[in-house]
Design an enzyme around this catalytic site. Structure first.
Site, short mmCIF file in Angstrom:
data_model
loop_
_atom_site.label_atom_id
_atom_site.label_comp_id
_atom_site.label_asym_id
_atom_site.label_seq_id
_atom_site.Cartn_x
_atom_site.Cartn_y
_atom_site.Cartn_z
N ARG A 47 0.85 -1.18 0.00
CA ARG A 47 0.00 0.00 0.00
C ARG A 47 0.89 1.24 0.00
O ARG A 47 2.10 1.14 0.15
CB ARG A 47 -1.03 0.00 1.14
CG ARG A 47 -0.69 -0.64 2.43
CD ARG A 47 0.42 0.02 3.19
NE ARG A 47 0.19 1.44 3.37
CZ ARG A 47 1.12 2.33 3.61
NH1 ARG A 47 2.40 1.97 3.71
NH2 ARG A 47 0.83 3.60 3.75
N GLY A 48 0.23 2.42 -0.16
CA GLY A 48 1.01 3.64 -0.31
C GLY A 48 1.14 3.92 -1.81
O GLY A 48 1.47 3.01 -2.58
N ALA A 49 0.86 5.18 -2.19
CA ALA A 49 0.72 5.49 -3.62
C ALA A 49 1.91 5.05 -4.49
O ALA A 49 1.73 4.32 -5.47
CB ALA A 49 0.43 6.98 -3.77
N ARG A 90 -7.13 -0.22 -7.11
CA ARG A 90 -7.47 0.82 -6.12
C ARG A 90 -7.71 2.12 -6.89
O ARG A 90 -6.98 2.41 -7.84
CB ARG A 90 -6.35 1.01 -5.07
CG ARG A 90 -6.25 -0.20 -4.12
CD ARG A 90 -5.39 0.10 -2.90
NE ARG A 90 -6.09 0.92 -1.92
CZ ARG A 90 -5.50 1.44 -0.84
NH1 ARG A 90 -4.21 1.24 -0.64
NH2 ARG A 90 -6.18 2.16 0.02
N GLN A 197 -2.18 2.55 9.91
CA GLN A 197 -0.88 2.61 9.22
C GLN A 197 0.16 3.35 10.06
O GLN A 197 1.35 3.08 9.95
CB GLN A 197 -1.02 3.30 7.86
CG GLN A 197 -1.74 2.48 6.80
CD GLN A 197 -3.23 2.76 6.76
OE1 GLN A 197 -3.83 3.16 7.77
NE2 GLN A 197 -3.86 2.54 5.63
N ASP A 238 -1.86 10.88 -2.16
CA ASP A 238 -2.27 9.86 -3.13
C ASP A 238 -2.57 10.48 -4.48
O ASP A 238 -2.44 9.83 -5.52
CB ASP A 238 -3.49 9.09 -2.62
CG ASP A 238 -3.04 8.11 -1.55
OD1 ASP A 238 -2.90 8.54 -0.38
OD2 ASP A 238 -2.77 6.95 -1.90
N ASN A 248 -5.28 12.44 0.48
CA ASN A 248 -4.39 11.58 1.27
C ASN A 248 -5.25 10.83 2.28
O ASN A 248 -6.48 11.00 2.34
CB ASN A 248 -3.30 12.42 1.95
CG ASN A 248 -2.20 11.55 2.54
OD1 ASN A 248 -1.67 10.67 1.86
ND2 ASN A 248 -1.86 11.76 3.79
N LYS A 249 -4.62 10.02 3.06
CA LYS A 249 -5.31 9.15 4.02
C LYS A 249 -6.34 9.91 4.85
O LYS A 249 -6.11 11.04 5.25
CB LYS A 249 -4.24 8.52 4.93
CG LYS A 249 -4.72 7.59 6.00
CD LYS A 249 -5.63 6.50 5.48
CE LYS A 249 -5.04 5.68 4.37
NZ LYS A 249 -6.05 4.84 3.67
O1 MRU Z 1 -4.53 3.18 2.14
P1 MRU Z 1 -3.05 3.39 2.05
O2 MRU Z 1 -2.29 2.83 3.19
O3 MRU Z 1 -2.52 2.95 0.70
O4 MRU Z 1 -2.88 4.97 2.10
C1 MRU Z 1 -1.60 5.52 2.01
C2 MRU Z 1 -1.55 6.99 2.15
O5 MRU Z 1 -2.55 7.66 2.26
C3 MRU Z 1 -0.20 7.64 2.03
O6 MRU Z 1 -0.12 8.77 2.83
C4 MRU Z 1 0.02 8.05 0.56
O7 MRU Z 1 -0.21 6.97 -0.29
C5 MRU Z 1 1.38 8.58 0.33
S1 MRU Z 1 2.59 7.34 0.43
C6 MRU Z 1 4.09 7.98 0.03
#
Ligand code: MRU
Length: 348
Positions: A47-49, A90, A197, A238, A248-249
């Protein structure tokens, strides 16, 4: 030096650190098809963009290897299916689309070659995307570190670290770069309900690096901003829209509002691949809604009453006016605006 890898190519397959199990278990799993990689992205094994962009690129590479003995027509049709499957895994992080577009261009460029040569070229392209991600994060880290005082306390939300990228991280990359430059950085990590997270990943990652970190409940953020000297809030993204709005999250928007209330700079670390010039503003960013079970409990534990109605949007949008600056590999853009973003992308 990182003690783990988020993803790597090994024995003709993609290996991923299973982030659902952290911090209790540090276990790797291997994936041999695009379908399996798409499942890993959907299930948050990775996970994470930026990390899901890299994983999707390897998902195409792994599928090309799997299909290379088939006819040219079957190879092309199978890859088309793989692009569709991975692209739908996603919806919010634009890096996924960006990485798949790069893989599509590579595929178009190798169309005249046989399946094996094409599969090799696709694997090389996936390696390039991952290697480039680490380089970009280091550059972004240097730009961002310059914004921090020599002794500072930084709040972060979710995990925008090495675990969310091919290495080093975006928001945590800035913190890592500042620490390696000799700055004394202390981090406040928000736990990041509902999937935790912050508690499970950011806290673990910083602990591994020996960077001082204090974990808090999300709901303690406002109180602490008022009581402690917090020098900056730094988060990842994201998707950043053409006007500077930041997806973002979930909970990031709350932190930005609180940061403004307390006069704390709010920085967003984002590689240029996270900026989506085709999305005019935050209202056009698709926000993923995930399973109600993530809010009702965790793992096999349930704390909400059976049958309760639950909403679980997992990202939110912070309006550009609350963003002090975007930190990118091309430098820092203060007070992001449509013209500033255009200039950053096309004229710097
Ligand atoms: O649902 P996730 O864990 O994929 O969400 C991740 C985030 O929101 C991060 O802050 C974002 O992807 C940036 S990661 C460098």
């Amino acid at each position: 030096m990182l003690t783990f890898h988020t993803l790597r190519w090994i024995d003709e397959s993609l290996e991923l650190l299973d982030q659902r199990l952290l911090p209790v278990h540090c276990e790797y799993s291997r994936f041999h098809s695009a379908e399996a990689v798409a499942g890993a992205i959907r299930e948050l094994i990775v996970r994470g963009a930026p990390a899901i962009g890299c994983a999707a690129a390897y998902g195409i590479a792994v599928e090309a290897r799997r299909l290379r003995e088939q006819s040219a027509a079957q190879f092309a049709a199978g890859l088309q299916q793989a692009f569709d499957l991975l692209g739908a895994s996603r919806p919010t992080a634009v890096n996924l689309r960006w990485a798949l577009d790069r893989m599509r261009s590579q595929l178009a460029g190798s169309a005249a070659t046989d399946n094996s040569a094409c599969a090799d070229a696709l694997l090389a392209a996936a390696h390039d995307i991952a290697d480039e991600d680490v380089r970009i994060n280091r550059t972004m880290g240097t730009h961002g570190a310059a914004l921090l005082p020599d002794v500072c306390c930084v709040m972060t939300h979710c995990n925008a670290g090495a675990l969310a990228t091919a290495g080093h991280g975006t928001a945590l990359g800035i913190i890592r770069s500042a620490a390696s430059a000799g700055k004394k950085v202390e981090v406040i990590a928000n736990e990041t309900r509902p999937f935790l997270q912050g508690a499970r990943l950011t806290a673990w990652e910083l602990q591994q690096d020996g960077i001082p970190v204090t974990l808090i409940a999300d709901s303690a953020a406002g109180y602490l901003m008022g009581r402690r000297n917090i020098d900056a809030v730094i988060v990842g993204a994201d998707r950043v829209a053409a006007n500077g709005d930041v997806a973002n999250k979930i909970g990031t928007y709350m932190m930005a509002v609180l940061a403004r209330r307390h006069g704390i700079p709010f920085y967003v670390a984002c590689p240029l691949s996270t900026i989506d010039i085709d999305t005019p503003d935050g209202s056009a960013i698709p926000i993923e809604e995930r399973d109600a079970g993530e809010v009702a409990g965790y793992g096999s534990l349930r704390w909400a009453p059976a049958g309760i109605r639950i909403a679980n949007p997992v990202f939110d949008v912070t309006p550009a006016e609350l963003v002090t600056a975007l930190v990118t590999e091309r430098g820092v853009l203060n007070s992001p605006s449509p013209s500033g973003i255009h200039e950053l992308l096309y004229s710097r």
